[in-house]
Scaffold this motif. Structure first.
Motif, PDB file in Angstrom:
ATOM      1  N   TRP A 277     -29.590  -8.302 -25.689  1.00  0.00           N
ATOM      2  CA  TRP A 277     -28.382  -8.469 -24.882  1.00  0.00           C
ATOM      3  C   TRP A 277     -28.357  -9.862 -24.251  1.00  0.00           C
ATOM      4  CZ3 TRP A 277     -24.859  -4.329 -24.307  1.00  0.00           C
ATOM      5  CH2 TRP A 277     -23.737  -4.641 -23.538  1.00  0.00           C
ATOM      6  N   LYS A 278     -29.546 -10.345 -23.863  1.00  0.00           N
ATOM      7  CA  LYS A 278     -29.624 -11.638 -23.184  1.00  0.00           C
ATOM      8  C   LYS A 278     -29.594 -12.811 -24.146  1.00  0.00           C
ATOM      9  CE  LYS A 278     -32.660 -12.043 -19.882  1.00  0.00           C
ATOM     10  NZ  LYS A 278     -33.922 -11.966 -19.107  1.00  0.00           N
ATOM     11  N   ASP A 279     -29.819 -12.557 -25.425  1.00  0.00           N
ATOM     12  CA  ASP A 279     -29.991 -13.657 -26.364  1.00  0.00           C
ATOM     13  C   ASP A 279     -28.698 -14.439 -26.552  1.00  0.00           C
ATOM     14  OD1 ASP A 279     -31.390 -15.278 -27.954  1.00  0.00           O
ATOM     15  OD2 ASP A 279     -31.665 -13.875 -29.610  1.00  0.00           O
ATOM     16  N   TYR A 280     -28.854 -15.742 -26.750  1.00  0.00           N
ATOM     17  CA  TYR A 280     -27.678 -16.572 -26.982  1.00  0.00           C
ATOM     18  C   TYR A 280     -27.805 -17.411 -28.254  1.00  0.00           C
ATOM     19  CZ  TYR A 280     -24.545 -20.516 -26.714  1.00  0.00           C
ATOM     20  OH  TYR A 280     -23.616 -21.470 -27.034  1.00  0.00           O
ATOM     21  N   LEU A 281     -28.892 -18.205 -28.313  1.00  0.00           N
ATOM     22  CA  LEU A 281     -28.998 -19.211 -29.368  1.00  0.00           C
ATOM     23  C   LEU A 281     -28.951 -18.599 -30.769  1.00  0.00           C
ATOM     24  CD1 LEU A 281     -29.481 -22.068 -30.384  1.00  0.00           C
ATOM     25  CD2 LEU A 281     -31.903 -21.786 -29.905  1.00  0.00           C
ATOM     26  N   TRP A 282     -29.781 -17.593 -31.012  1.00  0.00           N
ATOM     27  CA  TRP A 282     -29.859 -17.026 -32.354  1.00  0.00           C
ATOM     28  C   TRP A 282     -28.526 -16.402 -32.790  1.00  0.00           C
ATOM     29  CZ3 TRP A 282     -32.462 -17.920 -36.451  1.00  0.00           C
ATOM     30  CH2 TRP A 282     -32.448 -17.004 -37.510  1.00  0.00           C
ATOM     31  N   PRO A 283     -27.945 -15.495 -31.996  1.00  0.00           N
ATOM     32  CA  PRO A 283     -26.645 -14.967 -32.426  1.00  0.00           C
ATOM     33  C   PRO A 283     -25.562 -16.032 -32.529  1.00  0.00           C
ATOM     34  CG  PRO A 283     -27.252 -14.109 -30.267  1.00  0.00           C
ATOM     35  CD  PRO A 283     -28.452 -14.782 -30.823  1.00  0.00           C
ATOM     36  N   SER A 284     -25.665 -17.125 -31.747  1.00  0.00           N
ATOM     37  CA  SER A 284     -24.632 -18.152 -31.850  1.00  0.00           C
ATOM     38  C   SER A 284     -24.693 -18.846 -33.213  1.00  0.00           C
ATOM     39  CB  SER A 284     -24.784 -19.191 -30.729  1.00  0.00           C
ATOM     40  OG  SER A 284     -25.793 -20.122 -31.048  1.00  0.00           O
TER      41      SER A 284
ATOM     42  N   PRO B  78     -28.571 -14.516 -19.374  1.00  0.00           N
ATOM     43  CA  PRO B  78     -28.663 -15.944 -19.048  1.00  0.00           C
ATOM     44  C   PRO B  78     -27.333 -16.680 -19.132  1.00  0.00           C
ATOM     45  CG  PRO B  78     -30.424 -15.302 -20.521  1.00  0.00           C
ATOM     46  CD  PRO B  78     -29.553 -14.112 -20.382  1.00  0.00           C
ATOM     47  N   VAL B  79     -26.515 -16.354 -20.130  1.00  0.00           N
ATOM     48  CA  VAL B  79     -25.253 -17.099 -20.261  1.00  0.00           C
ATOM     49  C   VAL B  79     -24.366 -16.833 -19.052  1.00  0.00           C
ATOM     50  CG1 VAL B  79     -23.217 -17.473 -21.684  1.00  0.00           C
ATOM     51  CG2 VAL B  79     -25.407 -17.032 -22.766  1.00  0.00           C
ATOM     52  N   VAL B  80     -24.333 -15.583 -18.588  1.00  0.00           N
ATOM     53  CA  VAL B  80     -23.550 -15.247 -17.398  1.00  0.00           C
ATOM     54  C   VAL B  80     -24.053 -16.065 -16.205  1.00  0.00           C
ATOM     55  CG1 VAL B  80     -22.993 -13.415 -15.749  1.00  0.00           C
ATOM     56  CG2 VAL B  80     -23.029 -12.919 -18.202  1.00  0.00           C
ATOM     57  N   ALA B  81     -25.374 -16.054 -16.011  1.00  0.00           N
ATOM     58  CA  ALA B  81     -25.947 -16.763 -14.867  1.00  0.00           C
ATOM     59  C   ALA B  81     -25.692 -18.260 -14.973  1.00  0.00           C
ATOM     60  CB  ALA B  81     -27.454 -16.489 -14.795  1.00  0.00           C
ATOM     61  N   ILE B  82     -25.851 -18.811 -16.165  1.00  0.00           N
ATOM     62  CA  ILE B  82     -25.693 -20.261 -16.350  1.00  0.00           C
ATOM     63  C   ILE B  82     -24.253 -20.677 -16.058  1.00  0.00           C
ATOM     64  CG2 ILE B  82     -25.630 -22.066 -18.108  1.00  0.00           C
ATOM     65  CD1 ILE B  82     -28.155 -20.684 -19.321  1.00  0.00           C
TER      66      ILE B  82
ATOM     67  N   THR C 223     -31.499 -23.342 -23.574  1.00  0.00           N
ATOM     68  CA  THR C 223     -30.169 -22.792 -23.287  1.00  0.00           C
ATOM     69  C   THR C 223     -29.552 -23.398 -22.028  1.00  0.00           C
ATOM     70  OG1 THR C 223     -31.006 -20.751 -24.218  1.00  0.00           O
ATOM     71  CG2 THR C 223     -28.868 -20.648 -23.178  1.00  0.00           C
ATOM     72  N   GLU C 224     -30.356 -23.599 -20.972  1.00  0.00           N
ATOM     73  CA  GLU C 224     -29.801 -24.101 -19.716  1.00  0.00           C
ATOM     74  C   GLU C 224     -29.176 -25.487 -19.886  1.00  0.00           C
ATOM     75  OE1 GLU C 224     -32.741 -22.674 -20.009  1.00  0.00           O
ATOM     76  OE2 GLU C 224     -32.742 -20.913 -18.717  1.00  0.00           O
ATOM     77  N   PRO C 225     -29.940 -26.481 -20.371  1.00  0.00           N
ATOM     78  CA  PRO C 225     -29.280 -27.785 -20.543  1.00  0.00           C
ATOM     79  C   PRO C 225     -28.186 -27.743 -21.610  1.00  0.00           C
ATOM     80  CG  PRO C 225     -31.546 -27.856 -21.363  1.00  0.00           C
ATOM     81  CD  PRO C 225     -31.386 -26.566 -20.617  1.00  0.00           C
TER      82      PRO C 225
END
Lengths: 291, 295
Positions: A223-230, B119-123, B233-235
């Motif tokens: 749920w928290k992942d971003y880079l890989w699914p992007s 993380p995306v929400v928080a960022i 991810t943050e930067p």
């Protein structure tokens, strides 16, 4: 509390107790402000007017009236689909992670064939290699499986299957299964149960708590992942909400976007509140579960 | 059935049971690692056999004028992440351990809460809070204290500390829980003995708690170093590496090589490999140097 840094005699002294109470209250207050504050602010702001939030961001707690932002979050935007995709991504990752972990754990801890140390060594070794070494080649493997031309890009399998290669999950389950008394397995063998029967009727019921923890950690991690699914789920119909959020920020009114942010954090928060105890107990392990 | 055939049959069954593990790890872990090493000395050709280019990918990466900046930025981020993020969770855990057992869960849950937020929400939320306008959220708070306004992410020298602040907020909870678990393993007799000898609370923390936890503390410091060196991810979401590349980290540079349009996968894997080797060397040196303090 006794048996801690402070002795029970000290804890009875009023001066110490007052001091301790003061320290605890300060820490609790800072934890509420720092831990919950940002999310509470986000929620309050999502119920305000964009102009108010922009001009007086500290006053948001006084103007919590615009509940229609939560309707708008679902009306003009495909938030429901994005959440559904995220849910599918998280659930599938959890299932694959559990299947791989129990398969590995059962072989390494219970069946123990001669090559078991090789398998566990091979899995353990991947923990010590930073994920970045294999990131790009993993991407190239997923978009073209071993030169077969089969691409898992824009398929949930592209997220689910790599999620299964989780050495920490294997480690957790293997460690847990090692603690099952050998006599239980031997008794089942004497009763004539084969390896699969033992897995199904003896090991799986015993391993349920650890499998629940592994599934939960894998689901929250996905749920928290971003880079890989992007990179893998680029199709707007398939992408999870984390991937869509940066774009939704540009195409939505600020406060409606805040409502979308709240909604996309809701399910992990709910999972956390429901499964707080096992999650907190295993949080140290979750550090290794994701990146 | 002889022992040998039985053994072989068990081994075959084991192989069948292990099949999902072997297939998944081979395809999505072992092979990509091997392929990464191979790719760093290859240039992809879309027709015909691959071209072996020796060290030229490494030479290209090492000659990239942006690499120096990325390395300096990553070191800066790592240093700040340690300064902000290393002592705080330890201190929090020590304080929380003195709370009554029944209420300790509340403190732990509050500390852990940011870890649960995606993380995306928080960022994106923090990015809004870092609004450089005088009416920005953090600037409004600072104004109440008589400071600012600050340009936060738009200020080349302030952008990285701002990112570290967010990253620390997001990650500290996990460390707090790990330290809390380690604290419960400290034997209470040690505290009682120290108290009998007249040691103050501070002395007890310094001479009993910290030495008892030293292995955990040393491991956590190393893990934080390794994690911070791989910040992405943050930067990526907050600044895309700007302003003026002030937040361009090694992983962002790697992302740019691979996915920034040029699809230079050879350079990306070479850079990833260089970072991994650097981290491995660092870990070995670190463990050597700290061996004296380990059990």
């Amino acid at each position: 509390m006794s048996g801690g840094i402070l002795t029970s005699a000290e804890l009875r002294r009023p001066g110490t107790r007052r001091m301790l109470l003061l320290v605890h209250t300060c820490v609790l207050a800072s934890l509420v402000v720092a831990g919950l504050g940002p999310l509470l602010w986000l929620f309050a702001a999502s119920l305000g007017q964009t102009d108010d939030v922009l001009s007086d961001p500290l006053g948001v707690f006084g103007h919590m009236t615009q509940w229609q932002h939560y309707v708008e979050a679902f009306r003009g935007v495909d938030t429901a689909r994005l959440l559904g995709n995220t849910l599918a991504m998280a659930a599938g990752s959890a299932v694959v992670t559990v299947v791989v972990a129990i398969s590995a754990g059962y072989v390494i801890a219970i069946l123990r064939p001669r090559w078991a140390p090789l398998l566990s060594g091979g899995i353990l070794a991947t923990i010590f290699l930073p994920a970045i070494v294999s990131f790009v080649p993993l991407y190239l493997t997923v978009i073209d499986l071993f030169g077969t031309g089969i691409s898992l890009q824009n398929s949930f399998w592209g997220v689910w299957l790599p999620a299964g290669a989780n050495a920490f999950a294997v480690l957790l389950v293997t460690g847990y299964l090692r603690s099952i008394p050998r006599e239980l397995i031997e008794a089942a063998e004497i009763d004539g149960a084969g390896p699969l029967r033992i897995l199904w009727s003896v090991v799986l019921p015993l391993a349920r708590p650890i499998l629940g923890v592994v599934a939960l950690l894998a689901a929250i991690g996905a749920w928290k992942d971003y880079l890989w699914p992007s990179l893998v789920l680029t199709d707007p119909k398939l992408r999870p909400i984390s991937v869509a959020l940066p774009q939704l920020e540009r195409t939505n009114d600020l406060t409606t976007f805040f409502a979308i942010l709240v909604v996309s954090a809701l399910i992990p928060i709910a999972l956390f509140l429901v499964f707080q105890r096992p999650l907190l107990a295993s949080a140290g392990l979750s550090a290794g579960m994701k990146d | 059935m002889s022992v040998r055939t039985r053994r072989r049959r068990t081994s075959l069954t084991a192989l069948a049971v292990a099949a999902p593990t072997i297939v998944i790890f081979a395809a999505f872990s072992w092979w990509p690692i091997v392929r990464g090493a191979l790719m760093s000395v290859q240039r992809p050709t879309f027709v015909g056999p691959v071209e072996w280019v020796g060290w030229s990918n490494f030479a290209y990466v090492l000659a990239d004028p942006q690499l120096g900046q990325a390395v300096v930025n990553t070191l800066w981020f790592t240093a700040l992440a340690i300064v902000f993020g290393f002592p705080l969770p330890l201190a929090l855990a020590v304080v929380i351990s003195t709370v009554r057992a029944r209420r300790r869960g509340l403190y732990a849950a509050l500390a852990y809460f940011p870890v649960i937020v995606p993380p995306v929400v928080a960022i994106l939320l923090w990015q809004f809070a870092y609004n450089p306008a005088p009416s920005g959220l953090f600037n409004s708070i600072l104004r109440a204290l008589g400071v600012g306004p600050l340009a936060w992410l738009n200020d080349a020298s302030l952008a990285m500390p701002s990112i570290v602040l967010q990253a620390t907020w997001a990650a500290a909870g996990t460390s707090v829980l790990i330290y809390l678990a380690a604290l419960t393993a400290v034997r209470p007799e040690l505290y009682e003995a120290a108290a009998l000898d007249g040691a103050s609370v501070w002395k007890r923390v310094w001479h009993v708690t910290l030495p008892q936890m030293r292995t955990m503390i040393l491991v956590m410091l190393l893990l934080q170093l390794i994690g911070a060196a791989q910040v992405f991810t943050e930067p990526f979401l907050m600044t895309s590496g700007g302003p003026q590349n002030a937040t361009l980290t090694i992983l962002l540079l790697m992302y740019r090589y691979a996915f920034g349009g040029s699809a230079d996968y050879g350079a990306a894997t070479a850079l990833g490999l260089l970072l991994a080797v650097a981290l491995a060397v660092l870990s070995v040196i670190y463990l050597r140097l700290t061996r004296r303090w380990q059990e």
